[in-house]
Design a protein around this motif. Structure first.
Motif, PDB file in Angstrom:
ATOM      1  N   ALA A   1      -3.118  15.765 -10.381  1.00  0.00           N
ATOM      2  CA  ALA A   1      -4.001  14.833  -9.674  1.00  0.00           C
ATOM      3  C   ALA A   1      -3.187  13.859  -8.837  1.00  0.00           C
ATOM      4  CB  ALA A   1      -4.868  14.071 -10.674  1.00  0.00           C
ATOM      5  N   SER A   2      -2.058  13.418  -9.386  1.00  0.00           N
ATOM      6  CA  SER A   2      -1.203  12.489  -8.651  1.00  0.00           C
ATOM      7  C   SER A   2      -0.588  13.151  -7.422  1.00  0.00           C
ATOM      8  CB  SER A   2      -0.091  11.963  -9.567  1.00  0.00           C
ATOM      9  OG  SER A   2      -0.636  11.232 -10.651  1.00  0.00           O
ATOM     10  N   ALA A   3      -0.157  14.394  -7.561  1.00  0.00           N
ATOM     11  CA  ALA A   3       0.423  15.106  -6.417  1.00  0.00           C
ATOM     12  C   ALA A   3      -0.624  15.353  -5.332  1.00  0.00           C
ATOM     13  CB  ALA A   3       1.022  16.430  -6.888  1.00  0.00           C
ATOM     14  N   ILE A   4      -1.817  15.755  -5.740  1.00  0.00           N
ATOM     15  CA  ILE A   4      -2.898  15.979  -4.783  1.00  0.00           C
ATOM     16  C   ILE A   4      -3.268  14.669  -4.087  1.00  0.00           C
ATOM     17  CG2 ILE A   4      -5.350  16.581  -4.577  1.00  0.00           C
ATOM     18  CD1 ILE A   4      -4.858  18.620  -6.865  1.00  0.00           C
ATOM     19  N   ALA A   5      -3.334  13.588  -4.847  1.00  0.00           N
ATOM     20  CA  ALA A   5      -3.666  12.284  -4.270  1.00  0.00           C
ATOM     21  C   ALA A   5      -2.655  11.878  -3.210  1.00  0.00           C
ATOM     22  CB  ALA A   5      -3.731  11.230  -5.375  1.00  0.00           C
ATOM     23  N   THR A   6      -1.366  12.080  -3.491  1.00  0.00           N
ATOM     24  CA  THR A   6      -0.326  11.727  -2.523  1.00  0.00           C
ATOM     25  C   THR A   6      -0.478  12.531  -1.239  1.00  0.00           C
ATOM     26  OG1 THR A   6       1.200  11.239  -4.351  1.00  0.00           O
ATOM     27  CG2 THR A   6       2.169  11.540  -2.177  1.00  0.00           C
ATOM     28  N   CYS A   7      -0.724  13.834  -1.377  1.00  0.00           N
ATOM     29  CA  CYS A   7      -0.858  14.709  -0.218  1.00  0.00           C
ATOM     30  C   CYS A   7      -2.093  14.345   0.619  1.00  0.00           C
ATOM     31  CB  CYS A   7      -0.941  16.162  -0.687  1.00  0.00           C
ATOM     32  SG  CYS A   7      -0.867  17.370   0.651  1.00  0.00           S
TER      33      CYS A   7
ATOM     34  N   ALA B   1       0.829  -1.207   0.000  1.00  0.00           N
ATOM     35  CA  ALA B   1       0.000   0.000   0.000  1.00  0.00           C
ATOM     36  C   ALA B   1       0.862   1.256   0.000  1.00  0.00           C
ATOM     37  CB  ALA B   1      -0.923  -0.015   1.217  1.00  0.00           C
ATOM     38  N   PHE B   2       1.957   1.246   0.774  1.00  0.00           N
ATOM     39  CA  PHE B   2       2.866   2.385   0.788  1.00  0.00           C
ATOM     40  C   PHE B   2       3.499   2.598  -0.587  1.00  0.00           C
ATOM     41  CE2 PHE B   2       3.530   2.120   5.575  1.00  0.00           C
ATOM     42  CZ  PHE B   2       2.899   3.332   5.811  1.00  0.00           C
ATOM     43  N   ALA B   3       3.864   1.505  -1.239  1.00  0.00           N
ATOM     44  CA  ALA B   3       4.437   1.621  -2.579  1.00  0.00           C
ATOM     45  C   ALA B   3       3.427   2.219  -3.546  1.00  0.00           C
ATOM     46  CB  ALA B   3       4.907   0.251  -3.070  1.00  0.00           C
ATOM     47  N   VAL B   4       2.175   1.800  -3.403  1.00  0.00           N
ATOM     48  CA  VAL B   4       1.107   2.383  -4.229  1.00  0.00           C
ATOM     49  C   VAL B   4       0.979   3.867  -3.930  1.00  0.00           C
ATOM     50  CG1 VAL B   4      -1.384   2.409  -4.642  1.00  0.00           C
ATOM     51  CG2 VAL B   4      -0.161   0.230  -4.504  1.00  0.00           C
ATOM     52  N   ASN B   5       0.962   4.213  -2.643  1.00  0.00           N
ATOM     53  CA  ASN B   5       0.803   5.615  -2.256  1.00  0.00           C
ATOM     54  C   ASN B   5       1.970   6.478  -2.724  1.00  0.00           C
ATOM     55  OD1 ASN B   5      -1.573   5.011  -0.886  1.00  0.00           O
ATOM     56  ND2 ASN B   5      -0.525   4.613   1.037  1.00  0.00           N
ATOM     57  N   GLY B   6       3.198   5.927  -2.620  1.00  0.00           N
ATOM     58  CA  GLY B   6       4.377   6.734  -2.873  1.00  0.00           C
ATOM     59  C   GLY B   6       4.938   6.694  -4.273  1.00  0.00           C
ATOM     60  N   ALA B   7       4.561   5.701  -5.074  1.00  0.00           N
ATOM     61  CA  ALA B   7       5.218   5.563  -6.376  1.00  0.00           C
ATOM     62  C   ALA B   7       4.301   5.128  -7.510  1.00  0.00           C
ATOM     63  CB  ALA B   7       6.375   4.564  -6.258  1.00  0.00           C
ATOM     64  N   PHE B   8       3.215   4.451  -7.196  1.00  0.00           N
ATOM     65  CA  PHE B   8       2.406   3.852  -8.261  1.00  0.00           C
ATOM     66  C   PHE B   8       1.691   4.894  -9.106  1.00  0.00           C
ATOM     67  CE2 PHE B   8      -0.959   0.946  -9.905  1.00  0.00           C
ATOM     68  CZ  PHE B   8      -0.102  -0.011 -10.447  1.00  0.00           C
ATOM     69  N   ASP B   9       1.688   6.146  -8.647  1.00  0.00           N
ATOM     70  CA  ASP B   9       1.063   7.198  -9.440  1.00  0.00           C
ATOM     71  C   ASP B   9       1.743   7.332 -10.806  1.00  0.00           C
ATOM     72  OD1 ASP B   9       3.401   8.141  -8.307  1.00  0.00           O
ATOM     73  OD2 ASP B   9       2.551  10.026  -7.591  1.00  0.00           O
ATOM     74  N   LYS B  10       3.031   6.993 -10.882  1.00  0.00           N
ATOM     75  CA  LYS B  10       3.725   7.062 -12.177  1.00  0.00           C
ATOM     76  C   LYS B  10       3.130   6.053 -13.159  1.00  0.00           C
ATOM     77  CE  LYS B  10       6.945   9.008  -9.378  1.00  0.00           C
ATOM     78  NZ  LYS B  10       6.789   9.137  -7.913  1.00  0.00           N
TER      79      LYS B  10
ATOM     80  N   ILE C   1      -5.579   5.432  -5.476  1.00  0.00           N
ATOM     81  CA  ILE C   1      -6.001   4.919  -6.783  1.00  0.00           C
ATOM     82  C   ILE C   1      -7.264   5.629  -7.268  1.00  0.00           C
ATOM     83  CG2 ILE C   1      -6.884   2.876  -7.981  1.00  0.00           C
ATOM     84  CD1 ILE C   1      -4.989   1.211  -6.176  1.00  0.00           C
ATOM     85  N   VAL C   2      -8.221   5.820  -6.363  1.00  0.00           N
ATOM     86  CA  VAL C   2      -9.486   6.460  -6.755  1.00  0.00           C
ATOM     87  C   VAL C   2      -9.251   7.879  -7.242  1.00  0.00           C
ATOM     88  CG1 VAL C   2     -11.681   7.357  -5.874  1.00  0.00           C
ATOM     89  CG2 VAL C   2     -10.959   5.036  -5.278  1.00  0.00           C
ATOM     90  N   ILE C   3      -8.492   8.674  -6.477  1.00  0.00           N
ATOM     91  CA  ILE C   3      -8.232  10.064  -6.872  1.00  0.00           C
ATOM     92  C   ILE C   3      -7.490  10.113  -8.204  1.00  0.00           C
ATOM     93  CG2 ILE C   3      -7.030  12.201  -6.268  1.00  0.00           C
ATOM     94  CD1 ILE C   3      -7.541  11.527  -3.320  1.00  0.00           C
ATOM     95  N   ASN C   4      -6.482   9.260  -8.362  1.00  0.00           N
ATOM     96  CA  ASN C   4      -5.721   9.257  -9.614  1.00  0.00           C
ATOM     97  C   ASN C   4      -6.581   8.853 -10.800  1.00  0.00           C
ATOM     98  OD1 ASN C   4      -2.632   9.771  -9.533  1.00  0.00           O
ATOM     99  ND2 ASN C   4      -3.013   8.644  -7.639  1.00  0.00           N
ATOM    100  N   VAL C   5      -7.333   7.779 -10.638  1.00  0.00           N
ATOM    101  CA  VAL C   5      -8.146   7.276 -11.751  1.00  0.00           C
ATOM    102  C   VAL C   5      -9.208   8.295 -12.160  1.00  0.00           C
ATOM    103  CG1 VAL C   5      -9.852   5.530 -12.395  1.00  0.00           C
ATOM    104  CG2 VAL C   5      -7.733   4.841 -11.258  1.00  0.00           C
TER     105      VAL C   5
END
Length: 491
Positions: free
Chosen positions: A397-403, A232-241, A383-387
């Motif tokens: 969107a990816s930056a906002i999702a991470t924050c 989950a952390f990997a998804v939160n921190g990197a999967f946005d790419k 994932i929801v925010i990015n998608v």
């Protein structure tokens, strides 16, 4: 006093082991943005590193934290070491075999050339095999050795990348035996560094084998929530790419280009990342060692406030100076179009660092499943925010999702933790410092930066004033805490 002193000593030493290598690695950013032919190449490098992060989490399946947990139990040290070493060795060999058999399918699925994946698989395997030897150094208190070997690893990798990408441009005849593909050369350099580092830390593999199947079951049971949390952390921190690659309504190359631009500016937030990581490395063993002390809760509360106090000042200073740092780390102005993501990523890692200090309650009480629940909730939110928003907002969107995700996880951990392990956090002042630091940073970057102009004297005067106000408030309210920290530094 000795407890706080010991914590800051470990934070400094392990921070040095983390910060210096990462600072050297950050030096690769100007090399890559200068010598890689296009932003698309940088995007491919970023995507491969995302997959590497996910694979490292999956292949270690929480075994590092399980090792810390069971190593200190009476009579368990050698069995915990041997069991963790050899189960990771077996599973890594299985991974390598399956990966090479399915190499073409992996390349097709990720839309990334198989020749890159060959080296990536090797790097991931070597890195996995080094996890427990490095953890063993930490539990033995061999911080200097740990730091030295980490630095050797980075010097070799950075030096090899610099040699391959820079020297080969001018000495093609000398280096004619190397691949002409710069992305491949980049991963060959990391493969070499990881292989040599594994040799340096391989001594524990030659100790007497005392594999314990019963202990393994305990370690796996303790570690599975950490595995889920790690994914989950990997998804939160990197999967946005990866999500950007999939979700952007662009051609494949154009999407990778956007990934490259986003990643370059994402790396400008390295300051807060280093601070949060260094602090985690210092406090994680400390949390377990203090768990049975009478004043453990008070110590945990003090540590959290110390992190927020120092991090708040660091955040504002970094935002004020980011336009000076920018051309040093990201050399091509074509990458700067994503600068608006930088404060959001800085906020994200500040929140993440606070979450890490708050997470003590489920680690020392063996309720790691709650860490998995919190992390999975965050991953779903990411994932929801990015998608939903990537098609219209792109990398913002990816930056906002991470924050948003790290802020959510921070709050959720605090709320749940109150019920399981009440810790007397100074919530009022912690929230004050958070609001001031994030507020000042946002106003400076998103309002004053445009109003006064990037690099102007009035802008920096405003930044200095904001920083001074924040320091003044903290000094007024936290003189006792700051005095203790300063005395520790003098000692």
């Amino acid at each position: 006093m000795s407890t706080l002193k010991n914590l800051f000593k470990h934070t400094f030493v392990y921070g040095l082991a983390t910060i210096l290598p990462r600072l050297l690695t950050v030096l690769l950013t100007p090399i890559l943005t200068t010598y890689l032919d296009t932003e698309v190449d940088f995007g491919e490098v970023s995507l491969l590193f995302t997959y590497m992060l996910l694979l490292n989490v999956i292949l270690t399946y929480g075994m590092e934290t399980s090792f810390f947990r069971f190593y200190n139990e009476e009579g368990n040290s050698q069995r915990a070491l041997s069991t963790a070493l050899w189960i990771l060795c077996i599973s890594t060999l299985i991974f390598v075999l399956i990966s090479f058999l399915g190499l073409k399918q992996i390349a097709t699925t990720t839309n990334i050339d198989a020749k890159y994946w060959r080296w990536v698989i090797g790097v991931v395997a070597f890195d996995t095999l080094m996890v427990i030897p490095f953890a063993y150094m930490r539990v033995q208190g061999k911080a200097l050795k740990y730091t030295f070997i980490k630095l050797i690893n980075v010097v070799i990798s950075v030096g090899s990348v610099a040699l391959f990408l820079m020297a080969t441009q001018k000495m093609t005849a000398t280096f004619s035996w190397l691949s002409s593909d710069k992305v491949e050369l980049y991963f060959i350099a990391f493969f070499m560094a990881s292989g040599l580092t594994l040799l340096l830390v391989s001594k524990p593999y030659f100790k007497r084998i005392s594999f314990d199947s019963r202990l393994l079951k305990k370690m796996l049971f303790y570690g599975w929530p950490i595995l889920l949390a790690g994914i989950a952390f990997a998804v939160n921190g990197a999967f946005d790419k990866v999500l950007l690659q999939w979700m952007l309504p662009l051609s494949e190359d154009a999407a990778k280009e956007q990934v490259g631009i986003y990643t370059a500016c994402y790396r400008l937030a390295v300051g807060m990342t280093l601070y949060a990581t260094a602090f985690r490395l210092g406090v994680e063993p400390f949390f377990f060692s203090q768990a049975k002390e009478k004043n453990a809760s008070e110590q945990y509360a003090m540590i959290t406030k110390a992190f927020v106090v120092l991090g708040a000042v660091a955040l504002v200073l970094y935002v004020v100076l980011v336009d000076i740092i920018k051309p040093i780390l990201v050399t091509k102005p074509s990458y700067w179009e994503a600068m608006d993501v930088v404060p959001l990523i800085l906020f994200s890692f500040f929140f993440f660092g606070i979450y890490q200090t708050l997470s003590v309650w489920y680690k020392v009480t063996d309720k790691t499943r709650y860490g998995a629940y919190i992390s999975i909730s965050g991953a779903i939110l990411t994932i929801v925010i990015n998608v939903v928003f990537i098609p219209s907002m792109g990398y913002m969107a990816s930056a906002i999702a991470t924050c948003v995700t790290y802020a959510f996880m921070m709050v959720l951990s605090y709320v749940i933790g109150k019920k399981h392990m009440p810790i007397p956090y100074d919530l009022k002042n912690i929230c004050l410092y958070l609001i001031l630091s994030v507020g000042f940073s946002a106003v400076f970057f998103y309002i004053l930066r445009d109003y006064f102009g990037i690099g102007s004297l009035p802008l920096y005067l405003a930044g200095i004033t904001m920083t001074a106000i924040l320091i003044g408030v903290i000094w007024y309210k936290e003189q006792a805490l700051l005095a203790r920290i300063l005395r520790i530094r003098k000692e």
